[in-house]
Design an enzyme around this catalytic site. Structure first.
Site, short mmCIF file in Angstrom:
data_model
loop_
_atom_site.label_atom_id
_atom_site.label_comp_id
_atom_site.label_asym_id
_atom_site.label_seq_id
_atom_site.Cartn_x
_atom_site.Cartn_y
_atom_site.Cartn_z
N LYS A 49 0.85 -1.20 0.00
CA LYS A 49 0.00 0.00 0.00
C LYS A 49 0.88 1.25 0.00
CE LYS A 49 -3.81 -2.41 2.22
NZ LYS A 49 -4.48 -2.85 3.44
N GLN A 93 -4.87 -1.83 9.64
CA GLN A 93 -4.84 -3.14 8.98
C GLN A 93 -5.48 -4.20 9.89
OE1 GLN A 93 -3.81 -3.63 5.84
NE2 GLN A 93 -4.15 -5.83 5.88
N ASP A 116 -11.22 2.86 4.41
CA ASP A 116 -11.80 1.54 4.19
C ASP A 116 -13.32 1.59 4.05
OD1 ASP A 116 -9.91 -0.63 4.15
OD2 ASP A 116 -9.46 -0.22 6.25
N1 GUN Z 1 -7.26 -6.92 5.93
C1 GUN Z 1 -7.62 -7.61 4.83
N2 GUN Z 1 -8.29 -6.82 3.95
C2 GUN Z 1 -8.34 -5.59 4.54
C3 GUN Z 1 -8.92 -4.34 4.13
O1 GUN Z 1 -9.51 -4.19 3.06
N3 GUN Z 1 -8.77 -3.31 5.02
C4 GUN Z 1 -8.12 -3.45 6.20
N4 GUN Z 1 -8.04 -2.38 7.01
N5 GUN Z 1 -7.59 -4.60 6.62
C5 GUN Z 1 -7.69 -5.65 5.77
#
Ligand code: GUN
Length: 279
Positions: A49, A93, A116
């Site tokens: 990311k 995360q 998100d």
């Molecule tokens: N863990 C797996 N997929 C995601 C996501 O889309 N957002 C976040 N914050 N954690 C994740």
């Protein structure tokens, strides 16, 4: 004939367009990613990311806490980031360690920095059929792929396997908003194959190889959200690709399908939040 949906090519196209936009900003968006612990998969995702953000000229920072961090320290940090005008997007995360309340953590993020789309306000808006600040990244990436390949879900039966807050639940609402007939299946669903075989579009988001050739209707669309390493260390999805693909009209590969689109959506969301905050 089967079309293999190319998530990487679409990601690259979207990121190229986004870079042109970000280049024109005098002040840049800033994405802060919080990682608790050292889960190897999460570490890879988080670094990916940051790398992608940097390529676009988006500022980004990873804050990495040890897995035994106190919940309050994390909540205080989120409040600090909420109040920091240079930070325009916050992502925590998941998964988080057991002793930390996922709900409390997500609920502390300002809805207008919630990249998100997971806060109760953004989730609530989505489920009310209203516009949230942003839509959750993985479902958004899936819909972008369907659009790119002109796959219309209006009036069609979409079966989602998996009811997570990250994929299954928000995706079901986003598809309802597009007038699909949506069935959500999960680990307690009986006779799963009988249901998935009725899908015009089958979306599997489980994380284990469960979708074999007896689970799909001929000429249907199959979207594979699952990703895990098999016993030989090979990256795999939920779908037995070799056996299922020939029966489908469209199918996503793993890797190279939904995964790259999730990152692209995160970048799109980061820019959308920035534009909303500044307008
Ligand atoms: N863990 C797996 N997929 C995601 C996501 O889309 N957002 C976040 N914050 N954690 C994740």
């Amino acid at each position: 004939m089967t079309v293999i949906i190319d998530g990487k090519a679409l990601r690259d196209k979207l990121l190229e367009q986004l870079k042109l936009k970000v280049d024109k900003f005098e002040i840049k968006p800033k994405l802060v990613v919080i990682l608790v612990g050292d889960n190897p998969a999460s570490l890879i995702y988080v670094n990916n990311k940051k790398k992608t953000a940097e390529k676009l000229g988006i500022d980004s920072e990873i804050i990495n806490y040890p897995s035994n961090i106190q919940e309050q320290v994390l909540l205080d940090k989120i409040v600090e980031l909420n109040n920091d005008a240079t930070v325009t997007a916050i992502l925590v995360q998941l998964p988080l360690p057991e002793h930390i309340s996922k709900f409390k953590v997500i609920n502390t993020i300002s809805p207008n920095k919630d990249v998100d789309g997971f806060t109760p306000e953004n989730f609530g808006m989505l489920f009310a059929g209203e516009e949230p600040y942003v839509y959750p990244c993985t479902p958004k990436g899936i819909l972008l792929m369907l659009d790119e390949y002109n796959i219309d879900v209006d009036g069609r039966h979409v079966v989602i396997v998996g009811r997570s807050n990250i994929v299954g639940k928000p995706l079901s609402q986003m598809l309802l908003n597009r007038n699909a007939t949506v069935t959500v299946c999960h680990s307690h669903t009986k006779n799963l194959a009988d249901i998935t075989k009725t899908a015009d579009v089958l979306i599997s988001a489980v994380g284990g190889k469960i979708i074999g050739e007896n689970f799909v209707k001929p000429n249907s669309v199959v979207i594979d959200v699952g990703i895990f390493k098999d016993e030989n260390g090979k990256t795999r999805g939920d779908v037995d690709f070799e056996k299922v693909a020939p029966q489908t009209s469209f199918i996503t590969p793993v890797p190279g399908g939904v995964g790259p689109m999730t990152i692209a959506s995160l970048m799109l969301n980061t820019v959308e939040l920035f534009e909303k905050i500044r307008s």
